[in-house]
Write an enzyme that holds these catalytic residues in place. Sequence first.
Site, PDB file in Angstrom:
ATOM      1  N   GLN B 198      -4.356   8.104   2.108  1.00 43.41           N
ATOM      2  CA  GLN B 198      -3.865   6.826   2.085  1.00 43.41           C
ATOM      3  C   GLN B 198      -3.391   7.241   0.236  1.00 43.41           C
ATOM      4  O   GLN B 198      -3.151   6.248  -0.725  1.00 43.41           O
ATOM      5  CB  GLN B 198      -4.802   5.815   1.820  1.00 43.41           C
ATOM      6  CG  GLN B 198      -4.790   5.500   3.519  1.00 43.41           C
ATOM      7  CD  GLN B 198      -5.744   4.793   4.062  1.00 43.41           C
ATOM      8  OE1 GLN B 198      -7.022   4.718   4.018  1.00 43.41           O
ATOM      9  NE2 GLN B 198      -5.896   3.027   3.284  1.00 43.41           N
ATOM     10  N   PHE B 229      -7.444   3.024   8.397  1.00 41.11           N
ATOM     11  CA  PHE B 229      -8.114   1.920   7.964  1.00 41.11           C
ATOM     12  C   PHE B 229      -9.065   1.909   6.522  1.00 41.11           C
ATOM     13  O   PHE B 229     -10.092   1.261   6.101  1.00 41.11           O
ATOM     14  CB  PHE B 229      -8.384   1.621   9.215  1.00 41.11           C
ATOM     15  CG  PHE B 229      -8.034   1.221   9.903  1.00 41.11           C
ATOM     16  CD1 PHE B 229      -6.895   0.654  10.441  1.00 41.11           C
ATOM     17  CD2 PHE B 229      -7.894   2.442  11.168  1.00 41.11           C
ATOM     18  CE1 PHE B 229      -6.088   0.494  11.102  1.00 41.11           C
ATOM     19  CE2 PHE B 229      -7.371   2.511  11.997  1.00 41.11           C
ATOM     20  CZ  PHE B 229      -6.385   1.080  12.475  1.00 41.11           C
ATOM     21  N   GLU B 233      -8.466   7.074   2.439  1.00 40.01           N
ATOM     22  CA  GLU B 233      -9.035   6.957   0.911  1.00 40.01           C
ATOM     23  C   GLU B 233      -9.341   8.047   0.142  1.00 40.01           C
ATOM     24  O   GLU B 233      -8.451   8.057  -0.920  1.00 40.01           O
ATOM     25  CB  GLU B 233      -9.221   5.647   0.227  1.00 40.01           C
ATOM     26  CG  GLU B 233      -9.133   4.896  -0.822  1.00 40.01           C
ATOM     27  CD  GLU B 233      -9.107   3.927  -1.240  1.00 40.01           C
ATOM     28  OE1 GLU B 233      -9.583   2.557  -0.641  1.00 40.01           O
ATOM     29  OE2 GLU B 233      -9.271   3.841  -2.203  1.00 40.01           O
ATOM     30  N   ARG B 311     -17.035  -6.339  -3.966  1.00 40.77           N
ATOM     31  CA  ARG B 311     -16.476  -7.176  -3.522  1.00 40.77           C
ATOM     32  C   ARG B 311     -17.135  -7.489  -2.600  1.00 40.77           C
ATOM     33  O   ARG B 311     -16.863  -9.050  -2.055  1.00 40.77           O
ATOM     34  CB  ARG B 311     -14.935  -6.441  -2.573  1.00 40.77           C
ATOM     35  CG  ARG B 311     -14.182  -7.041  -2.212  1.00 40.77           C
ATOM     36  CD  ARG B 311     -13.107  -5.941  -1.913  1.00 40.77           C
ATOM     37  NE  ARG B 311     -11.653  -5.879  -2.585  1.00 40.77           N
ATOM     38  CZ  ARG B 311     -11.245  -6.361  -3.243  1.00 40.77           C
ATOM     39  NH1 ARG B 311     -10.423  -7.621  -2.485  1.00 40.77           N
ATOM     40  NH2 ARG B 311     -10.443  -6.945  -3.786  1.00 40.77           N
ATOM     41  N   ARG B 343     -11.153  -1.207   5.584  1.00 38.92           N
ATOM     42  CA  ARG B 343     -10.180  -2.701   5.757  1.00 38.92           C
ATOM     43  C   ARG B 343     -11.621  -3.491   5.935  1.00 38.92           C
ATOM     44  O   ARG B 343     -12.570  -4.331   6.304  1.00 38.92           O
ATOM     45  CB  ARG B 343      -9.761  -3.029   7.286  1.00 38.92           C
ATOM     46  CG  ARG B 343      -8.884  -3.704   7.274  1.00 38.92           C
ATOM     47  CD  ARG B 343      -8.086  -3.507   8.933  1.00 38.92           C
ATOM     48  NE  ARG B 343      -6.919  -4.243   8.959  1.00 38.92           N
ATOM     49  CZ  ARG B 343      -5.843  -4.347  10.269  1.00 38.92           C
ATOM     50  NH1 ARG B 343      -6.736  -3.679  11.724  1.00 38.92           N
ATOM     51  NH2 ARG B 343      -4.764  -4.964   9.856  1.00 38.92           N
ATOM     52  N   PHE B 345     -13.034  -3.505   2.866  1.00 37.41           N
ATOM     53  CA  PHE B 345     -13.699  -3.072   1.833  1.00 37.41           C
ATOM     54  C   PHE B 345     -15.131  -3.710   1.360  1.00 37.41           C
ATOM     55  O   PHE B 345     -14.959  -4.498  -0.218  1.00 37.41           O
ATOM     56  CB  PHE B 345     -12.752  -2.948   0.325  1.00 37.41           C
ATOM     57  CG  PHE B 345     -13.116  -1.629  -0.886  1.00 37.41           C
ATOM     58  CD1 PHE B 345     -12.739  -0.710  -0.361  1.00 37.41           C
ATOM     59  CD2 PHE B 345     -13.357  -2.016  -1.868  1.00 37.41           C
ATOM     60  CE1 PHE B 345     -13.086   0.644  -1.140  1.00 37.41           C
ATOM     61  CE2 PHE B 345     -13.274  -1.763  -2.680  1.00 37.41           C
ATOM     62  CZ  PHE B 345     -13.310   0.588  -2.312  1.00 37.41           C
ATOM     63  N   ALA B 558      -6.605  -2.081  -0.719  1.00 38.48           N
ATOM     64  CA  ALA B 558      -6.827  -3.643  -0.970  1.00 38.48           C
ATOM     65  C   ALA B 558      -5.281  -4.747  -0.213  1.00 38.48           C
ATOM     66  O   ALA B 558      -5.112  -5.641  -1.230  1.00 38.48           O
ATOM     67  CB  ALA B 558      -7.235  -3.577  -2.740  1.00 38.48           C
ATOM     68  N   GLU B 759      -5.546  -6.508   4.977  1.00 38.78           N
ATOM     69  CA  GLU B 759      -7.631  -6.745   5.424  1.00 38.78           C
ATOM     70  C   GLU B 759      -7.344  -7.993   5.373  1.00 38.78           C
ATOM     71  O   GLU B 759      -8.583  -8.133   6.491  1.00 38.78           O
ATOM     72  CB  GLU B 759      -7.885  -6.667   4.596  1.00 38.78           C
ATOM     73  CG  GLU B 759      -7.734  -5.260   3.531  1.00 38.78           C
ATOM     74  CD  GLU B 759      -8.643  -5.105   2.506  1.00 38.78           C
ATOM     75  OE1 GLU B 759      -7.551  -5.241   1.388  1.00 38.78           O
ATOM     76  OE2 GLU B 759      -9.522  -3.858   2.443  1.00 38.78           O
TER      77      GLU B 759
END
Lengths: 479, 805
Positions: B198, B229, B233, B311, B343, B345, B558, B759
């Site tokens: 990603q 998902f 990342e 988050r 997903r 986060f 995000a 998300e």
Amino acid sequence: MVQVSFLLNGDPVSVEDAPPTRTLLDWLRESRGLTGTKEGCNEGDCGACTVMVTDREGQAQALNACILLLPQLEGRAVRTVEGISGPDGTLHPVQKAMIELHGSQCGFCTPGFVVSMAVAHRDGATDFDDRLAGNLCRCTGYAPIVRAATAASSAPVPDWMTSDVAALARRADIGNAAAGDDVSTGGTQDAAATESVVRPDSSDALAVWYAAHPDATLVAGATDVGLWVTKQFRDLGPIAFLNQVADLRGIKVERDEIRVGAMTTLTEFGRFIADHHPDLAEMVRRYGSVQVRNAATLGGNIANGSPIGDSPPALIALDARLHLRHGDNRRSLKLEDFFLAYGKQDRAPGEFVEAVSFPSQPDALRCYKLSKRFDQDISAVCGCFNITVEDGVVSRARIAFGGMAGIPKRAAAVETALTAQPWTEETVARAQPAFAQDFAPMSDMRASAAYRLMTAQNLLMRYFHDMTGTPTRVLEVTP
Amino acid sequence: MSVHASLAHDAAALHVTGQARYIDDIPVPAACLHLAFGLSTIARGRIAAMDLAAVRAAPDVEAVLTAADFDQIPDCSPSLHDEPLLSDGQVHFLGQPLFLVIAHNHLAARAAARLAKITYHEDTPILTIEEALAADARFEDGPRIYSKGDPDRAITNAEHVIEGRLEIGGQEHFYLEGQVAMVAPQDDGEMVVYSSTQHPTEVQHKVADALGLAMHDVRVETRRMGGAFGGKESQGNWLAIACAVAAARTGRPAKMRYDRDDDMVITGKRHDFRIDYKVGFDAEGRIEGIEFWHFCRCGWSQDLSLPVADRAMLHSDNAYLLPHARITSHRLKTNTQSATAFRGFGGPQGMVGIERVLDHIAHVLDRDPLEVRALNYYAEMSSAEAQPAGMPGAEHHRVTDFHADLTSQGAAGAAVPEDDPVPEQPSNVQTTPYHMPVEDFVLHSLTSKLAMNADYTRRRAAIRTWNAGNPLLKKGIALTPVKFGISFTLTHLNQAGALVHVYQDGSIRMNHGGTEMGQGLFQKVAQVAAQSFGVGLDRVKITATDTGKVPNTSATAASSGSDLNGMAVKAACDEICDRIAVFLAEEHQADPSDVRFKDGQVHVGGASYAFDEVIARAYLGRISLSATGYYKTPKISWDRIKGTGRPFYYFAYGAACTEVVIDTLTGENRILRTDILHDCGTSINPALDIGQIEGAYVQGAGWLTMEELVWDERGALKTHAPSTYKIPACSDRPDIFNVALWDGHNREETIYRSKAVGEPPFMLGISTFLAISDAVAACGSAYPALDAPATPERILAAVERMRGK
């Protein structure tokens, strides 16, 4: 090395140089450059590698290519996702519907879905939840895929989807590869025998060869042996591929007995048993997935000796006997006596399962499979109950469980506690503690010991309510 | 109109025919080598001895590398430089790569990796949240604390006070395509990397760092992923770096893909949490003060855990006004896989916490939970009240470490705004616990409409009746909202670039920094490009993400993909259109602003020309037909240490109503019906957005029900394949599954006024969890206090507790 010939997307292929444990998936991707068939898990659980395999009898099935060994394909026809479109590139109706109804997102599971859907479409099937239980998708939530399958169901079956049957009939050269080492020379014990690979075509031939190669691996559906290859890199020693042993296949219904050949697939067994013990058929519906049931055999599920195989507890509850053969010697024993201890069965080297039989009987069998997911999940607990009540009194109780011990095992103390008692909720409540005498289950990633013991007790209560008509099954509830 | 049309995924025809090419499908270059890691079999300790003779002697093995083969062991971390490619002797989790097998084929590499004989000095691993707390094993110096008002006093003075604890399990991504990379060395030492990632720029940076190259020496290309998902990342770094190292040492191409079991054992998953809460509320259920304690299990390395835990804190309010609140977040270090992006986060965990609180309050007061939720909602503002928030856009970055991983969400030393980021607010605007005004709230009307469409009130009553007549099976229902903040919380990541070429025949080639993982980003952005030029989609060629074309990209994460890249592509297209407009206007003595690109035509001063004719003329007129585009999200600025400011450009909203049934003898459970209403603003592609919502809901429901990660007491992950880790299957989706889009638009100036969708709908799955809780509540009078995931075993245990057993 072994020689195999089959049809691939309509064209004959002959593989001369593959090791016998070469999977169809690796061969397609690496040797043929057919990369539409994907590897998602390499253990037959995700369905991204699903292919369609047609045999000479005209039967077309979805199978997992990742645990399908090349020699199993001898004389059959394989269609990959590349062959689900027409020879001129015309899209199959399910492909069209998947595009129009947004059935793909990342697209990685999609080829496997398309093949499963195309086989279901060929069969005129609309039980999509079952047909697609062996295909995992992480993106769509399945809704658009089922919409696509439904939309395509009324379209006619494209001719290329059925052409393999005629093509197999036309091609006498397909399926005539040398059957490995000469089975008739099975008595030789030379060094080369360790690399022996055979494809016997009768149980007599198998019996001779296996007696001479007692350290061999027998491959029926390869739904477990496939993982020994792909995950454990195990050396299988001499191998016998059994899928051409026709006389081990099939079900005989006699007046007082039903006899199921060891090579009968779970798909065939499930279809058959629905008329006799529908609840066992319902459990078979949840056994593995379509792809697994099409390959896996009843004999394999028993001989494998797993403590969590789902068929043994049901068959034990039906009072089944197991039929074994070694060379010319045959014997039979009660199925529960076959399982000695974890990983240990009453089977001599060179001895194999020929059949399992059970008495014809009025249906009182209920099979309760508990798992985190309903479909295609290994049981945490599998409880099978077969209780005969005469004049309100329990005259006979056969109760067997998987997942509660190192082997599939009868609940003897519970059976005793029930027998000759009035069939009431009070009797059930009084019998429930006896489960602790019968079982000392373990904790693992599927469930704790406490959960296993409690649900075993509760399943007896469920059986009581089930037989008296109280709703007990979440799968039967509607919104 | 290209935008707002329900077009199919751009690669749908390739997907269904098996032609779509993933990295493992790319024909390998000649002499390509294949890699596999040898993994640790203990969770914590030191390597005593490593005998690799059998590995080296195995068939088809070219070489075996250990840490001793490096002057400096390459680092794979996206944040703290705490992830050595191969163990330096310390073992931090069971499954950690210790050595690298370089072989002639994939199977040979995997087979050889099992032949090592390794002995260890074993230490007792820290596996659980409780063990980490006891050992004070954590990231950052202490807990982060965000607060607003005086929660202690508000709770003390409240009429009712309740406390509770909730455990929330992690989640395996189970992208169908496992991690994979391939590296082809070029003649001048450049490395071309094909990576299922990603975040191509991250891979570029890490590969350059590993090989001592400049970033311009590494080009990363990613056409598509087979699902990600969040799991791709940062987790793809390892494979790309391993391949680059092998390629650099041998001069040969190298490829690596994890077998599924290796993938699950090595890579990070969603963070599991324990959330403790104490809440004071009035007789009606209105929250007066609340305190949350988050305990977040981060695993062995820092990875992206800090922004994930942030988050979670930022979503501790979900949709509810918390007048006095304190959130304390502990980021705990354990000897397990390093938990990573997934997903939501961290947002989902924070949100489950507050939704549990609302459910608990309603139970204590014996009120309909939906009424208590609505009572606590933020106020919905009329457009007149909703003043655009005048946020200072000042961004003074103090970058000192030029080797820092600037484009990672885990970047250390994130810039802190110099201005006080607490904005001045109109007094009538309600604020979150991090002091951000909530100006776009729509959930009062959205949930009312959903409750009506789903016939919530009648069904809730009918369920009570049904339950009274069913001794063994119980139904439950819950309607829960989602308010999810959109923007990277690491503010500088909210930028994107694009590159658009128009060729002389009128065909268009488009490139941007976003990656395609199935979400349909490429198609949405292509729709934006087609819209800008007023042409059909057939003219727009979508191309692989390529760090050689668009540099310095942020991860596609995000939910930002189409917001950022859509705007960047539009900027590039607008630039080209503007040049053409000036050229045409000059020819026609017209105003450039009157030139229109529409329906394959260009209209200027009463005349109309076919698009390709205009392009040919522009080319002959020596007009540049290539442009870059750039976008940065406005208005955002906050202080993540203080927990104050505006981390989010806007909020995305949605709500779901789920009905379930459970079996009180076994805990078996099933979703019967789900109704969803979700806010995508003005959707660029309603079909793709609905696809995201359906898929996210099922994935969210799976997280909270059947998906269970189990480690044994040695720290071995026991659920490391689909045979033991169960994601939802086809029959697990709701029998009745109604999904609709909320008819609204984004009040902020996003791309065509759409809203991000990746998300937010994941958290609609929370309604499943609370519907199960509602069904359990039918078994007695206590509060079920169900933990997640609500497996049959946890449900049965809750039922037994309800029955006082």
